[in-house]
Design a protein around this motif. Structure first.
Motif, PDB file in Angstrom:
ATOM      1  N   ASP A  72       0.811  -1.214   0.000  1.00  0.00           N
ATOM      2  CA  ASP A  72       0.000   0.000   0.000  1.00  0.00           C
ATOM      3  C   ASP A  72       0.841   1.260   0.000  1.00  0.00           C
ATOM      4  N   TYR A  73       2.085   1.151   0.441  1.00  0.00           N
ATOM      5  CA  TYR A  73       2.948   2.317   0.566  1.00  0.00           C
ATOM      6  C   TYR A  73       4.202   2.124  -0.272  1.00  0.00           C
ATOM      7  N   TYR A  74       4.399   3.014  -1.224  1.00  0.00           N
ATOM      8  CA  TYR A  74       5.567   2.914  -2.086  1.00  0.00           C
ATOM      9  C   TYR A  74       5.918   4.292  -2.617  1.00  0.00           C
ATOM     10  N   ARG A  75       7.163   4.393  -3.050  1.00  0.00           N
ATOM     11  CA  ARG A  75       7.626   5.649  -3.637  1.00  0.00           C
ATOM     12  C   ARG A  75       8.779   5.371  -4.576  1.00  0.00           C
ATOM     13  N   PHE A  76       9.131   6.390  -5.350  1.00  0.00           N
ATOM     14  CA  PHE A  76      10.223   6.290  -6.300  1.00  0.00           C
ATOM     15  C   PHE A  76      11.316   7.265  -5.903  1.00  0.00           C
ATOM     16  N   ASP A  77      12.521   6.743  -5.694  1.00  0.00           N
ATOM     17  CA  ASP A  77      13.686   7.547  -5.325  1.00  0.00           C
ATOM     18  C   ASP A  77      14.758   7.425  -6.397  1.00  0.00           C
ATOM     19  N   ALA A  78      15.731   8.305  -6.318  1.00  0.00           N
ATOM     20  CA  ALA A  78      16.919   8.209  -7.151  1.00  0.00           C
ATOM     21  C   ALA A  78      18.140   8.379  -6.257  1.00  0.00           C
ATOM     22  N   VAL A  79      19.153   7.580  -6.517  1.00  0.00           N
ATOM     23  CA  VAL A  79      20.453   7.761  -5.878  1.00  0.00           C
ATOM     24  C   VAL A  79      21.399   8.148  -7.005  1.00  0.00           C
ATOM     25  N   CYS A  80      21.885   9.385  -6.934  1.00  0.00           N
ATOM     26  CA  CYS A  80      22.680   9.954  -8.017  1.00  0.00           C
ATOM     27  C   CYS A  80      24.109  10.212  -7.556  1.00  0.00           C
ATOM     28  N   PHE A  81      25.039   9.769  -8.367  1.00  0.00           N
ATOM     29  CA  PHE A  81      26.455   9.980  -8.087  1.00  0.00           C
ATOM     30  C   PHE A  81      27.027  10.932  -9.127  1.00  0.00           C
ATOM     31  N   THR A  82      27.713  11.960  -8.648  1.00  0.00           N
ATOM     32  CA  THR A  82      28.502  12.841  -9.514  1.00  0.00           C
ATOM     33  C   THR A  82      29.923  12.747  -8.990  1.00  0.00           C
ATOM     34  N   GLY A  83      30.778  12.059  -9.751  1.00  0.00           N
ATOM     35  CA  GLY A  83      32.113  11.787  -9.235  1.00  0.00           C
ATOM     36  C   GLY A  83      31.988  10.974  -7.961  1.00  0.00           C
ATOM     37  N   ASP A  84      32.545  11.488  -6.858  1.00  0.00           N
ATOM     38  CA  ASP A  84      32.471  10.793  -5.572  1.00  0.00           C
ATOM     39  C   ASP A  84      31.324  11.278  -4.692  1.00  0.00           C
ATOM     40  N   ASN A  85      30.566  12.257  -5.160  1.00  0.00           N
ATOM     41  CA  ASN A  85      29.453  12.798  -4.377  1.00  0.00           C
ATOM     42  C   ASN A  85      28.184  11.995  -4.629  1.00  0.00           C
ATOM     43  N   VAL A  86      27.393  11.820  -3.569  1.00  0.00           N
ATOM     44  CA  VAL A  86      26.128  11.085  -3.680  1.00  0.00           C
ATOM     45  C   VAL A  86      24.981  11.985  -3.241  1.00  0.00           C
ATOM     46  N   GLU A  87      23.877  11.898  -3.959  1.00  0.00           N
ATOM     47  CA  GLU A  87      22.664  12.620  -3.614  1.00  0.00           C
ATOM     48  C   GLU A  87      21.507  11.627  -3.667  1.00  0.00           C
ATOM     49  N   HIS A  88      20.741  11.583  -2.575  1.00  0.00           N
ATOM     50  CA  HIS A  88      19.572  10.703  -2.512  1.00  0.00           C
ATOM     51  C   HIS A  88      18.342  11.590  -2.612  1.00  0.00           C
TER      52      HIS A  88
END
Length: 111
Positions: A87-103
């Protein structure tokens, strides 16, 4: 999948696990497409797209998630939900630029 893609999916899994997520599946595939990582975050099933760019000279990694890609991921997620239910779901992205990570949580809202 190429070796670099696998390497960053591995990094994304470790990143999510360190945040307390449980990895349910990797590279879930059906007739509609593929989802890189399916994880559990509390009550949410999280469908996660992993993106990598060496640098952001031309665009941010998240900008490469096109409307066409979103449609494929949404259909693939709906296939997963129809098989396993949730019943509970979502869509995320884990993005890497070089060594940096953004969730990025809730990058797409399901219809």
């Amino acid at each position: 999948m190429n070796e670099l893609g696998k390497q960053y999916e591995d990094k994304a899994c470790k990143y999510l696990e360190n945040k307390g997520y449980t990895i349910l599946e990797r590279n879930y595939t059906c007739i509609y497409g593929e989802i890189d990582i399916i994880a559990k975050d509390g009550q949410y099933t999280v469908f996660t797209e992993v993106k990598y760019r060496r640098n952001n000279e031309f665009c941010e990694p998240a900008e490469t998630i096109t409307a066409c890609k979103i449609k494929r991921i949404t259909r693939t997620a709906q296939d997963y939900i129809s098989k396993y239910g949730d019943d509970y779901y979502r869509f995320d992205a884990v993005c890497f630029t070089g060594d940096n990570v953004e969730h990025i949580e809730n990058i797409v809202y399901f219809e």
